[in-house]
Design an enzyme around this catalytic site. Structure first.
Site, mmCIF file in Angstrom:
data_model
loop_
_atom_site.group_PDB
_atom_site.id
_atom_site.type_symbol
_atom_site.label_atom_id
_atom_site.label_comp_id
_atom_site.label_asym_id
_atom_site.label_seq_id
_atom_site.Cartn_x
_atom_site.Cartn_y
_atom_site.Cartn_z
ATOM 1 N N HIS A 123 0.869 -1.181 0.000
ATOM 2 C CA HIS A 123 0.000 0.000 0.000
ATOM 3 C C HIS A 123 0.907 1.233 0.000
ATOM 4 C CE1 HIS A 123 -2.878 2.891 1.769
ATOM 5 N NE2 HIS A 123 -3.835 2.050 1.443
ATOM 6 N N ASP A 200 3.254 -3.935 8.182
ATOM 7 C CA ASP A 200 1.978 -3.261 7.946
ATOM 8 C C ASP A 200 0.881 -4.293 8.229
ATOM 9 O OD1 ASP A 200 -0.399 -2.408 6.858
ATOM 10 O OD2 ASP A 200 0.463 -1.678 4.978
ATOM 11 N N GLN A 203 -4.324 -5.067 7.141
ATOM 12 C CA GLN A 203 -5.279 -6.095 6.709
ATOM 13 C C GLN A 203 -5.144 -7.389 7.516
ATOM 14 O OE1 GLN A 203 -7.705 -5.443 4.775
ATOM 15 N NE2 GLN A 203 -7.019 -3.540 3.855
ATOM 16 N N LYS A 226 -10.572 -0.649 10.549
ATOM 17 C CA LYS A 226 -10.694 -1.872 9.751
ATOM 18 C C LYS A 226 -11.000 -3.085 10.629
ATOM 19 C CE LYS A 226 -7.369 -0.266 6.280
ATOM 20 N NZ LYS A 226 -8.136 0.115 5.096
ATOM 21 N N CYS A 364 -4.717 2.200 -3.697
ATOM 22 C CA CYS A 364 -3.490 2.798 -3.136
ATOM 23 C C CYS A 364 -2.293 1.881 -3.347
ATOM 24 C CB CYS A 364 -3.652 3.131 -1.645
ATOM 25 S SG CYS A 364 -5.014 4.224 -1.297
HETATM 26 N N1 PLP Z 1 -1.864 -0.775 4.492
HETATM 27 C C1 PLP Z 1 -2.782 -1.567 3.920
HETATM 28 C C2 PLP Z 1 -2.386 -2.931 3.466
HETATM 29 C C3 PLP Z 1 -4.084 -1.099 3.767
HETATM 30 O O1 PLP Z 1 -4.997 -1.879 3.181
HETATM 31 C C4 PLP Z 1 -4.404 0.202 4.216
HETATM 32 C C5 PLP Z 1 -5.763 0.756 4.022
HETATM 33 O O2 PLP Z 1 -6.482 0.384 3.144
HETATM 34 C C6 PLP Z 1 -3.409 0.973 4.816
HETATM 35 C C7 PLP Z 1 -2.154 0.447 4.940
HETATM 36 C C8 PLP Z 1 -3.677 2.361 5.306
HETATM 37 O O3 PLP Z 1 -4.582 2.356 6.358
HETATM 38 P P1 PLP Z 1 -5.190 3.721 6.916
HETATM 39 O O4 PLP Z 1 -5.791 4.420 5.730
HETATM 40 O O5 PLP Z 1 -6.214 3.283 7.911
HETATM 41 O O6 PLP Z 1 -4.068 4.492 7.525
#
Ligand code: PLP
Length: 407
Positions: A123, A200, A203, A226, A364
């Site tokens: 992401h 990260d 998910q 999430k 993203c």
């Molecule tokens: N990393 C992953 C794999 C994600 O799916 C997301 C959000 O969709 C994020 C990071 C970023 O999360 P946030 O927008 O809650 O900061």
């Protein structure tokens, strides 16, 4: 509160609504999950009964608010198997947590010639902070390549992670491919060369049993929204030694030990990273979400979400004209797909007309779209409140979309 998977859907008021005359089928939990009544009530109760600032005043409401806020920290620590609640830093979400590590740890420790390793499936929030910190420090960003099925190529990892590697940043579960990454194996490679492992967990933490010690991570970032909690609250967990060697990012109230006209010293972790009034109601809501998920059982949720992800993958793959991405199994509870000749935004729009909420776009993950050689995809993502009937509606919506576009 019900505490079984089979009946939990009725705990989520929003899932009782209709969209365009159809019962809502919510298949966008990878973007944000819906909230059970227990979370909504915890936030309301906090504002109605205990609202005050934390760690500041000595009146009763302030004591209650502080106890609720710190109680939420303890719940999160237990949920991820942290050794100490102080290792849990409240943030706004995954993005903020990863940026904290890049700016607070990496900017301080990287020097020219050092290497940061990540993957093309990340992401943007687990890519751009590393691009930026490499640019600032003269370090080099390197990539572990993917196998054709969208899994991490461990041989590539072994080639790329070497004596110059100072930090490895990887998602535990891909938000597009559904790939479940071998974090413990990669962390072992990182630690063997003295590098720090950043995970990260945006998910993975909502959908998998997470024990930070077994994961082998040094840092783990995730988002409350999430995992059935409110938006605007998230967590950066770090090993205490790593957090202690990190610079604060937000300077101001409550993150200090002593301030004079010319200088300041920092409070202990985690206060050092929580400058300013925190999202108290958000933390309280996240604590309630942790209680809710724990009562249902993360092992059951993990098995359920994987089963739905694998089933949806098989069912979508069997529809003529549909391309699915990532490995068939094991996979997390989400499937990215495309319909031949139909733009994913059009797909999502026809789905919406049938009451089925999915996401369409690059998620993203533009470098991953480049790797897949597509501009964007549709994505259906599942959580504890979904069941097989939702996959039936998903496949029906695919058929309806094909008919709409004359296929
Ligand atoms: N990393 C992953 C794999 C994600 O799916 C997301 C959000 O969709 C994020 C990071 C970023 O999360 P946030 O927008 O809650 O900061």
């Amino acid at each position: 509160m019900t505490a079984t998977l089979a009946s939990c859907k009725r705990d989520f008021p929003i899932l009782g609504r209709e969209v365009h005359g159809h019962p809502l089928v919510y298949l966008d939990s990878a973007a944000t999950a819906q909230k059970p009544r227990a979370v909504l009530e915890a936030v309301r109760r906090y504002y109605e009964q205990s609202n005050a600032n934390v760690h500041r005043s000595v009146h009763t409401l302030a004591d209650e608010a502080t106890a609720l806020y710190e109680g939420a920290r303890q719940k999160v620590a237990a949920f991820i198997g942290a050794e100490r609640p102080e290792e849990v830093v409240f943030t706004r979400g995954t993005t903020e947590g990863l940026n904290f590590v890049a700016r607070g740890w990496a900017a301080r420790h990287l020097k020219p010639g050092d290497e940061v390793v990540t993957s093309p499936m990340e992401h943007h929030s687990n890519l751009i902070p590393w691009q930026q910190v490499c640019r600032q420090t003269g370090a080099r960003l390197r990539f572990i390549e993917l196998s054709p099925d969208g899994t991490i190529d461990l041989q590539s990892a072994a080639r790329v992670i070497g004596p110059k590697t100072r930090l490895v940043a990887l998602s535990a579960l891909s938000n597009v491919l559904g790939t479940i990454n071998p974090i413990a194996a990669i962390a072992e490679m990182a630690h063997a060369v003295g590098a720090v492992m950043v995970v990260d967990g945006a998910q993975s933490v909502p959908h998998q049993v997470t024990r930070v010690q077994e994961l082998g991570a040094d840092f783990l970032a995730f988002s409350g929204h999430k995992m059935c909690g409110p938006t605007g609250i998230g967590v950066l967990w770090g090993r205490m030694e790593r957090l202690e060697e990190m610079d604060p990012i937000l300077y101001g109230g409550e993150m200090i030990a002593y301030v004079s006209r010319d200088a300041a010293t920092w409070a202990a972790v985690p206060a050092k990273f929580e400058g300013g009034t925190p999202n108290i109601a958000g933390a309280v809501g996240l604590g309630a979400a942790v209680d809710y998920l724990t009562a249902i059982g993360m092992e059951a949720i993990e098995a359920h979400d994987r089963r739905l992800g694998e089933l949806a993958y098989r069912r979508l793959a069997s529809v003529p004209g549909v391309t699915v991405y990532g490995p068939p199994a094991p996979r997390g509870g989400l499937v990215a797909f495309n319909l031949a000749g139909i733009h994913p935004h059009d797909v999502a729009q026809v789905f919406d007309a049938h009451g089925v909420a999915i996401r369409a776009g690059h998620h993203c993950c533009q470098p991953l779209m480049q790797w897949l050689d597509v501009g964007s995809t549709a994505r259906a993502s599942f959580y504890l409140y979904n069941d097989e009937s939702d996959i039936d509606r998903l496949v029906e919506a695919v058929e309806a979309t094909k008919r709409y576009f004359g296929q």
